[in-house]
Design an enzyme around this catalytic site. Sequence first.
Site, PDB file in Angstrom:
ATOM      1  CD  GLU A 115       2.218 -17.671  -5.442  1.00 33.95           C
ATOM      2  OE1 GLU A 115       2.829 -16.970  -6.246  1.00 33.95           O
ATOM      3  OE2 GLU A 115       2.115 -17.395  -4.238  1.00 33.95           O
ATOM      4  CG  HIS A 243      -2.306 -11.192  -9.866  1.00 35.54           C
ATOM      5  ND1 HIS A 243      -3.381 -12.039  -9.730  1.00 35.54           N
ATOM      6  CD2 HIS A 243      -1.332 -11.688  -9.069  1.00 35.54           C
ATOM      7  CE1 HIS A 243      -3.065 -13.000  -8.870  1.00 35.54           C
ATOM      8  NE2 HIS A 243      -1.818 -12.813  -8.458  1.00 35.54           N
ATOM      9  NE  ARG A 291       1.096 -14.091 -11.128  1.00 35.65           N
ATOM     10  CZ  ARG A 291       1.693 -13.551 -10.118  1.00 35.65           C
ATOM     11  NH1 ARG A 291       2.288 -12.401 -10.272  1.00 35.65           N
ATOM     12  NH2 ARG A 291       1.706 -14.135  -8.964  1.00 35.65           N
ATOM     13  CG  HIS A 352       0.616  -8.150  -9.886  1.00 34.92           C
ATOM     14  ND1 HIS A 352       0.128  -7.840  -8.635  1.00 34.92           N
ATOM     15  CD2 HIS A 352       1.493  -9.171  -9.692  1.00 34.92           C
ATOM     16  CE1 HIS A 352       0.682  -8.646  -7.731  1.00 34.92           C
ATOM     17  NE2 HIS A 352       1.520  -9.444  -8.345  1.00 34.92           N
TER      18      HIS A 352
HETATM   19  P1  FAD Z   1       8.457  -1.320  -3.046  1.00 35.67           P
HETATM   20  O1  FAD Z   1       8.230  -2.290  -1.988  1.00 35.67           O
HETATM   21  O2  FAD Z   1       7.307  -0.964  -3.892  1.00 35.67           O
HETATM   22  O3  FAD Z   1       9.012   0.024  -2.396  1.00 35.67           O
HETATM   23  C1  FAD Z   1       9.158   1.190  -3.180  1.00 35.67           C
HETATM   24  C2  FAD Z   1       9.601   2.330  -2.302  1.00 35.67           C
HETATM   25  O4  FAD Z   1      10.074   3.402  -3.086  1.00 35.67           O
HETATM   26  C3  FAD Z   1       8.507   2.905  -1.414  1.00 35.67           C
HETATM   27  O5  FAD Z   1       9.049   3.133  -0.137  1.00 35.67           O
HETATM   28  C4  FAD Z   1       8.179   4.243  -2.074  1.00 35.67           C
HETATM   29  O6  FAD Z   1       7.690   5.226  -1.200  1.00 35.67           O
HETATM   30  C5  FAD Z   1       9.552   4.624  -2.579  1.00 35.67           C
HETATM   31  N1  FAD Z   1       9.535   5.610  -3.659  1.00 35.67           N
HETATM   32  C6  FAD Z   1       9.042   5.457  -4.912  1.00 35.67           C
HETATM   33  N2  FAD Z   1       9.213   6.605  -5.603  1.00 35.67           N
HETATM   34  C7  FAD Z   1       9.811   7.488  -4.770  1.00 35.67           C
HETATM   35  C8  FAD Z   1      10.225   8.842  -4.879  1.00 35.67           C
HETATM   36  N3  FAD Z   1      10.044   9.564  -6.004  1.00 35.67           N
HETATM   37  N4  FAD Z   1      10.796   9.430  -3.810  1.00 35.67           N
HETATM   38  C9  FAD Z   1      10.971   8.744  -2.649  1.00 35.67           C
HETATM   39  N5  FAD Z   1      10.592   7.470  -2.479  1.00 35.67           N
HETATM   40  C10 FAD Z   1      10.019   6.859  -3.529  1.00 35.67           C
HETATM   41  N6  FAD Z   1       6.025 -10.608  -5.161  1.00 35.67           N
HETATM   42  C11 FAD Z   1       6.394 -11.818  -4.692  1.00 35.67           C
HETATM   43  O7  FAD Z   1       7.542 -12.243  -4.877  1.00 35.67           O
HETATM   44  N7  FAD Z   1       5.508 -12.571  -3.977  1.00 35.67           N
HETATM   45  C12 FAD Z   1       4.237 -12.157  -3.718  1.00 35.67           C
HETATM   46  O8  FAD Z   1       3.481 -12.840  -3.065  1.00 35.67           O
HETATM   47  C13 FAD Z   1       3.833 -10.899  -4.238  1.00 35.67           C
HETATM   48  N8  FAD Z   1       2.566 -10.463  -4.041  1.00 35.67           N
HETATM   49  C14 FAD Z   1       2.238  -9.200  -4.434  1.00 35.67           C
HETATM   50  C15 FAD Z   1       0.976  -8.709  -4.148  1.00 35.67           C
HETATM   51  C16 FAD Z   1       0.640  -7.404  -4.462  1.00 35.67           C
HETATM   52  C17 FAD Z   1      -0.729  -6.880  -4.149  1.00 35.67           C
HETATM   53  C18 FAD Z   1       1.592  -6.571  -5.112  1.00 35.67           C
HETATM   54  C19 FAD Z   1       1.267  -5.160  -5.461  1.00 35.67           C
HETATM   55  C20 FAD Z   1       2.843  -7.071  -5.434  1.00 35.67           C
HETATM   56  C21 FAD Z   1       3.178  -8.377  -5.108  1.00 35.67           C
HETATM   57  N9  FAD Z   1       4.435  -8.901  -5.399  1.00 35.67           N
HETATM   58  C22 FAD Z   1       4.784 -10.134  -4.936  1.00 35.67           C
HETATM   59  C23 FAD Z   1       5.456  -8.063  -6.013  1.00 35.67           C
HETATM   60  C24 FAD Z   1       6.388  -7.531  -4.911  1.00 35.67           C
HETATM   61  O9  FAD Z   1       5.632  -7.238  -3.764  1.00 35.67           O
HETATM   62  C25 FAD Z   1       7.124  -6.284  -5.351  1.00 35.67           C
HETATM   63  O10 FAD Z   1       7.693  -6.470  -6.603  1.00 35.67           O
HETATM   64  C26 FAD Z   1       8.231  -5.943  -4.377  1.00 35.67           C
HETATM   65  O11 FAD Z   1       7.731  -5.889  -3.079  1.00 35.67           O
HETATM   66  C27 FAD Z   1       8.868  -4.616  -4.746  1.00 35.67           C
HETATM   67  O12 FAD Z   1       9.761  -4.255  -3.738  1.00 35.67           O
HETATM   68  P2  FAD Z   1      10.671  -2.981  -3.929  1.00 35.67           P
HETATM   69  O13 FAD Z   1      11.531  -2.891  -2.724  1.00 35.67           O
HETATM   70  O14 FAD Z   1      11.332  -3.039  -5.247  1.00 35.67           O
HETATM   71  O15 FAD Z   1       9.641  -1.751  -4.008  1.00 35.67           O
HETATM   72  C1  SIN Z   2       0.115 -13.574  -5.535  1.00 40.20           C
HETATM   73  O1  SIN Z   2       0.127 -13.806  -4.326  1.00 40.20           O
HETATM   74  O2  SIN Z   2      -0.657 -14.100  -6.336  1.00 40.20           O
HETATM   75  C2  SIN Z   2       1.117 -12.631  -6.056  1.00 40.20           C
HETATM   76  C3  SIN Z   2       2.412 -13.311  -6.154  1.00 40.20           C
HETATM   77  C4  SIN Z   2       3.350 -12.527  -6.989  1.00 40.20           C
HETATM   78  O3  SIN Z   2       3.000 -11.497  -7.550  1.00 40.20           O
HETATM   79  O4  SIN Z   2       4.491 -12.976  -7.121  1.00 40.20           O
END
Ligand code: FAD
Ligand code: SIN
Length: 538
Positions: A115, A243, A291, A352
């Site tokens: 990427e 993104h 990006r 993003h």
């Molecule tokens: P999340 O997985 O977002 O979980 C947040 C949690 O907190 C949820 O369960 C939610 O319900 C809970 N929550 C929030 N507020 C409250 C509240 N007030 N009360 C109770 N619960 C609450 N990253 C990569 O490294 N590689 C990738 O390929 C990639 N692709 C992506 C594609 C997309 C479309 C997106 C949106 C993101 C992508 N990212 C990628 C970024 C990555 O997915 C996220 O940064 C990461 O998954 C965040 O994980 P997290 O555990 O911090 O939060």
């Molecule tokens: C993507 O698959 O392009 C998202 C990857 C990322 O946000 O790290």
Amino acid sequence: MQTDFLVIGSGIAGLTFALKAAHQFPDKKVLVVTKAQADETNTKYAQGGIAGVTDFEKDSFDKHIEDTLIAGDGLCNEKVVEIVVKEGVDRIQEIIEWGARFDKEADGDYKLGREGGHSEYRILHHKDVTGREMERALLDALARYNNIEVVKHCFVVDLITQHHLGYLVTKATPDIECYGVYVLNRETNQIEKIIANYTLLATGGNGQVYRSTTNPYIATGDGVAMVYRAKGRIENMEFIQFHPTALYEPGVRGQSFLITEAVRGDGGILRNKNGEAFMERYDERKDLAPRDIVARAIDSEMKITGTEHVYLDVRHIPLEKFTEHFPNIYEKCKSIGIDVTKHLIPVAPAAHYSCGGIKADEWGRTSINKLYAAGECASTGLHGANRLASNSLLEAMVFAHRCFMDVAQKIQTKHSSSLQMKETDIPVWNASGTTEPKEMILITQSLKEVQQVMSDYVGIVRTDTRLERAMKRLDLLWTETEALYETTTLSPQLCELRNMITVSYLIVKGANFRKESRGLHFNTDYPQKSELVQNIVL
Ligand code: FAD
Ligand code: SIN
């Protein structure tokens, strides 16, 4: 409710921590709360994959570190970068042992994607639905522990600190301590208390403060807003990553479908309205530049050609190869009449990822005692001014592990082994003087206004005048929403609106303080990088 470990969020960060705590301390209770379904997280939507050095013949830790530092544009914490890159390999191995499956070549080696900003192929992935697979594996592993309880549709409203015991708590108060949280029980519509020995915030990102975002509706920055209200430290909020290639679908509101950067890693080419492959005019790395550069280039092309999108061209990629790596994208395009072998895919940048967040040290400790943060809600110093693609899943696992290690060490050294605060010590939520909301439109319309203001004035390119306008409009929305908050029975929608205004304010304030252009923050009034390299802490 009382618990030893309280985990707020059921994405990769929260679940990784919960699994470790439950495994190491079978006699202690781990409570995971989430405001939606357990798997409705940013994690579930991750496409491209997880970056990590696995092929030591071609790749190395040094190269991954270097790529991360270049993307971060001078603002990464080098020690943290080294920690994440090196420890990440063990965390990847761990999630494989918990059951996550990454694509392999016929000879058994992992298929590695590439990427923007990566000098090597190093992205492990599960087709184009890596996050879904990782979330599945984590939830399956969780079900094997009977000392973990997951409470769904439980909205955390605020952190409980000395403030709730009647003490004055300000930013200058030393030793602010987190005793647990107030939550909105969706079944009873009552605000209840959860008292915890240790609390982990893993609440994810805040993409929903923008009109167009790849993030699901849960991404409203609740954790950051709660910490700010509790007088904890927040850092570098101005660095919002857009993104470059969200699918452009006119009329679609809410979450935009992502076209993973891995498509460009496999040869996809960005073209403008006239069919020109424009990236070579912006950066020698062309379509695989970091990006921030690609998103700004697209923004500039859209402005020059007067269009709302550009195109991604994959027509030259053999169909078999495309559908093998990107079956989900292929199906999505087909469902809206785009045949990727014949048609160009319309794409536009969308909010993003939040690079800043709750300031956390190298063990995930926040400025509030007994409160940890990991995943997208945390600012650990890994990403600096711009996150390298696919580094966030890695960071979330490394820091969830580190938070756990710190807590475990405290418990084992009897630093704090039993609940010190009793449920009865904490006052019940004061809802006096509030009544049921009469008009939902007051909330829904304000929400749209927040998204409008942020998209129009605090997007990819900023100016002082735009930031000033945004702040004035947010001020008004804040005043109106606080009045509603004081007089209305709480709902998740109202709490989210309040949190989104706070987060927007922090983004604008951070952007105002940063009198330079660096990484994701580009202000045409200060187009150069300042010599003063600093984090903005609010
Ligand atoms: P999340 O997985 O977002 O979980 C947040 C949690 O907190 C949820 O369960 C939610 O319900 C809970 N929550 C929030 N507020 C409250 C509240 N007030 N009360 C109770 N619960 C609450 N990253 C990569 O490294 N590689 C990738 O390929 C990639 N692709 C992506 C594609 C997309 C479309 C997106 C949106 C993101 C992508 N990212 C990628 C970024 C990555 O997915 C996220 O940064 C990461 O998954 C965040 O994980 P997290 O555990 O911090 O939060
Ligand atoms: C993507 O698959 O392009 C998202 C990857 C990322 O946000 O790290």
